[in-house]
Design a protein around this motif. Sequence first.
Motif, mmCIF file in Angstrom:
data_model
loop_
_atom_site.group_PDB
_atom_site.id
_atom_site.type_symbol
_atom_site.label_atom_id
_atom_site.label_comp_id
_atom_site.label_asym_id
_atom_site.label_seq_id
_atom_site.Cartn_x
_atom_site.Cartn_y
_atom_site.Cartn_z
ATOM 1 N N GLN B 33 0.806 -1.501 -0.460
ATOM 2 C CA GLN B 33 -0.149 0.256 -0.141
ATOM 3 C C GLN B 33 0.694 0.988 0.064
ATOM 4 O OE1 GLN B 33 -2.618 0.798 3.220
ATOM 5 N NE2 GLN B 33 -4.071 0.816 1.976
ATOM 6 N N LEU B 35 0.679 5.014 0.055
ATOM 7 C CA LEU B 35 -0.476 6.524 0.443
ATOM 8 C C LEU B 35 0.439 7.493 0.296
ATOM 9 C CD1 LEU B 35 -2.078 5.821 4.541
ATOM 10 C CD2 LEU B 35 -2.579 5.286 1.918
ATOM 11 N N TRP B 224 -4.539 11.715 -2.820
ATOM 12 C CA TRP B 224 -5.299 11.445 -1.616
ATOM 13 C C TRP B 224 -7.128 10.595 -2.069
ATOM 14 C CZ3 TRP B 224 -2.806 9.230 2.393
ATOM 15 C CH2 TRP B 224 -1.943 9.772 2.051
ATOM 16 N N ILE B 225 -7.839 11.519 -2.437
ATOM 17 C CA ILE B 225 -9.105 11.064 -3.693
ATOM 18 C C ILE B 225 -8.760 9.443 -4.101
ATOM 19 C CG2 ILE B 225 -10.851 11.664 -5.165
ATOM 20 C CD1 ILE B 225 -10.422 13.865 -4.346
ATOM 21 N N VAL B 227 -6.277 7.113 -3.193
ATOM 22 C CA VAL B 227 -5.782 6.180 -3.053
ATOM 23 C C VAL B 227 -7.355 5.954 -2.499
ATOM 24 C CG1 VAL B 227 -5.253 5.231 -0.742
ATOM 25 C CG2 VAL B 227 -3.946 7.250 -2.081
ATOM 26 N N ALA B 228 -9.007 6.596 -2.085
ATOM 27 C CA ALA B 228 -9.610 6.952 -1.571
ATOM 28 C C ALA B 228 -10.472 5.846 -2.832
ATOM 29 C CB ALA B 228 -10.641 7.814 -1.731
ATOM 30 N N ILE B 231 -9.810 2.179 -2.617
ATOM 31 C CA ILE B 231 -10.513 1.325 -2.083
ATOM 32 C C ILE B 231 -12.219 1.133 -2.854
ATOM 33 C CG2 ILE B 231 -11.275 1.203 0.310
ATOM 34 C CD1 ILE B 231 -9.158 2.883 1.134
ATOM 35 N N TYR B 285 -14.941 16.031 -1.369
ATOM 36 C CA TYR B 285 -14.277 15.356 -0.016
ATOM 37 C C TYR B 285 -15.132 14.935 0.537
ATOM 38 C CZ TYR B 285 -10.901 18.686 -1.527
ATOM 39 O OH TYR B 285 -9.997 19.679 -1.845
ATOM 40 N N ILE B 286 -16.452 15.143 0.304
ATOM 41 C CA ILE B 286 -18.083 15.108 1.339
ATOM 42 C C ILE B 286 -18.117 13.542 0.204
ATOM 43 C CG2 ILE B 286 -19.845 14.328 1.865
ATOM 44 C CD1 ILE B 286 -19.527 17.796 2.432
ATOM 45 N N THR B 288 -15.993 11.264 -1.069
ATOM 46 C CA THR B 288 -14.780 10.304 -1.445
ATOM 47 C C THR B 288 -15.244 9.926 -0.194
ATOM 48 O OG1 THR B 288 -13.460 11.972 -2.214
ATOM 49 C CG2 THR B 288 -12.852 9.901 -1.221
ATOM 50 N N ILE B 289 -15.594 10.280 1.464
ATOM 51 C CA ILE B 289 -16.010 9.955 2.359
ATOM 52 C C ILE B 289 -17.739 9.167 1.741
ATOM 53 C CG2 ILE B 289 -17.549 9.959 4.385
ATOM 54 C CD1 ILE B 289 -15.271 12.429 5.476
ATOM 55 N N LEU B 292 -16.290 6.043 -0.015
ATOM 56 C CA LEU B 292 -16.325 4.796 0.700
ATOM 57 C C LEU B 292 -17.135 4.227 1.598
ATOM 58 C CD1 LEU B 292 -12.875 6.496 1.992
ATOM 59 C CD2 LEU B 292 -12.952 4.737 0.408
ATOM 60 N N ILE B 293 -18.159 4.421 2.546
ATOM 61 C CA ILE B 293 -18.536 4.301 3.434
ATOM 62 C C ILE B 293 -19.420 2.753 1.790
ATOM 63 C CG2 ILE B 293 -21.201 4.633 4.411
ATOM 64 C CD1 ILE B 293 -19.895 7.324 4.795
ATOM 65 N N SER B 296 -17.859 0.443 1.695
ATOM 66 C CA SER B 296 -17.457 -0.647 2.297
ATOM 67 C C SER B 296 -18.264 -1.555 2.412
ATOM 68 C CB SER B 296 -16.602 0.221 3.415
ATOM 69 O OG SER B 296 -18.012 0.144 4.020
ATOM 70 N N ARG B 300 -18.858 -5.901 1.434
ATOM 71 C CA ARG B 300 -19.416 -6.518 2.708
ATOM 72 C C ARG B 300 -19.845 -7.729 2.109
ATOM 73 N NH1 ARG B 300 -20.443 -4.197 7.807
ATOM 74 N NH2 ARG B 300 -20.367 -2.080 6.294
#
Lengths: 368, 321
Positions: B33, B35, B224-225, B227-228, B231, B285-286, B288-289, B292-293, B296, B300
């Motif tokens: 990884q 970063l 960073w975006i 990298v996000a 994922i 940025y929001i 991206t969050i 990610l949620i 994820s 799962r």
Amino acid sequence: MKIPYPVLLKRTEDSPKWLPVVTSVGAVLLAFIISGVILAVTGADPFKVYSYLFKASFGSWGAFSDVVVKATPLLLIGLGCSLAFRMRLWNIGAEGQFFVGAFMASAVVMVPLVNLDTTPRWAIISLMAALGMLGGSLYAFIAGFLKAKLNINEIIITLMLNYIAVLWNNYWIFGKWSESGFQMTKTFPKSAWLPRLADYAKQVPAFSGMTLHLGILFGLIAAVIVYLIIYRSKWGYKITLIGDNPRAARYAGINITANTILVFMVSGALAGLAGMTEVSGVVHRLQERISTSYGFSGVIVAWLAKLNPFAVIVVSILFGALLVASREIQPSGISFLIQGITLFLVISSDVFLKYEIKWVRPAQETAQ
Amino acid sequence: MNWIEIFRSGISTGTVLLIAAIGEILTERAGIQNLGVEGMMLVGAMAGFKVAFSTGNVWLGLLAAIAAGGLLSLAHALVTIHFQADQTVSGLSLTFLGTGLALVLGDGLTGQTGPVIPRASIPLLSQIPYLGQIAFADHNLLVYFGYLLLPIVTYFINKTRPGLHLRAVGENPAAADTLGVNIYRTRYLYTFIGGCFAGLAGAAISVAIAPGWYSNLTVNGQGWIAVALVIFAHWNPWRAALGGYLFGILRRFTLDLQGPRILFGLANPFFYNTNLVFFLQMTPYILTIIALIWGSSAARKKRIGAPAALGTPYQRGERGL
């Protein structure tokens, strides 16, 4: 093509006590040498830059007082990071938590939450500190919650929250709280200032012009508290256990979810307090550039100090000196450069602590 | 509001994220990884612009950016593969190092103008109504390079022998080692390739999409975006591309929101209160969050995970888990 791998690493548990100190100091020295070479390549004279750096930070009591002022937020943030990193929680969001803390502390004055003329100074300052810590910890809660409940990479979340926090502050200082169109709030009244040495210049003439403020005391107290948490409390033991071996911690019945969130919030509270000391002790207003990447330097400070709270004090003063000096050094990226190289060398040198290193001789030699 | 222009510009700015994310996917598929994408992109952006500016040749600039990103990534490879350092901390320090290097070496480049990547239209395809204008007309060449990259990288990872080795090293290095795959060499190689892509992505900004050097604002968090995005994309290049383009489109959309006086038949609040723009600027940025949620929970449900050995150093002779 074959990458040679002539070194055999053997895991060791009993590296001598003095070794971490030697490797850390060695890493810093080597970082200065390498940065010096890069400086020389770009045409600057590294000796001049370094002697200037030293003079600008340790040349006089006044200069040293500036260094400690710069070290204060680094100390608080570095302590928060040390705690989080022990649990292998990568809180890279100290920068954002710092800004939210500064915002909350400023709200006390700007809203205003209390009558600034009649409330005693100690009460205003306590309220600012409390709200700063609250703001930082709530902001860190977001990342802690997402990490604990959904296992979302906390590094990226905290980084994104950093950008959001800066924009949030901008909204207020460009808009509602703007001082006649400038990108800053009005200067806080004296009753919202952390006491400074210069305030006592009448009694002690030597203090005149010294910017050192009460924030450093917050930092030192926090260092003692974090030390007690990590080394003397059950909770600190749990944190370390979760970090070293989450599986064992789970078998031992430790609630990892709750501890993740809690450690994030404590770490955020310290960063928020750093934001409060910066607006209340240094700039006395909320403005755009209140941080010179304190949040990120704090990460390096924590790592360089090997997550030891008392070592964080020493390292943050060293980095405070770097920040003070680099204000006037051109080109401006030089302090980033030194910080990056230092961190690289420190983590590389960890190999000496974790492993016993044996050189494996090529087969022909051993045959003889 | 000009929707075609919004989509066009989204594809062009999304290309930066696409290139960087594909590089990071290759690196992470090998179990490393990194970063430090933000730092490598900054160095790439600086090197690309500096060389293009001083030689007048934009292609030399691209080469320099690729080399610079790759060289910087070797620091991460050395520290994490040979010294078994923590990959998170190493990646962070790479960001610092890259930012510092770019600022020091890029001193004095601000405000200069240099050559840029030429633009071109694809014959026939650009004639398709709407789609042609959006995706195939008058884009800089790197956008088309991005289109080509997707099927090639996907094919490489899933259908070729080296791709199989790459996946094996990331999923179960101990098993790959017994089969004769050189773990250290593979990990070095893909960390380097990831760095090359990040360098190229940086140059895609500084010599194509927003030409020029604006110190660390040149990249401004896009590393960073990226990298996000990896994922979010579950380490799949196509999903990364989709995410990258979507980000580009939304970024342009929020910019364009500030223009008109009337928005969807109402008075435009962003026009009348310019301070609300700060909230618009928060959206990437929001998002991206949120991505990610979302990613994820989808992961799962479908039981898709990161490469199993991601982030763990490999030591020959130690039993792998």
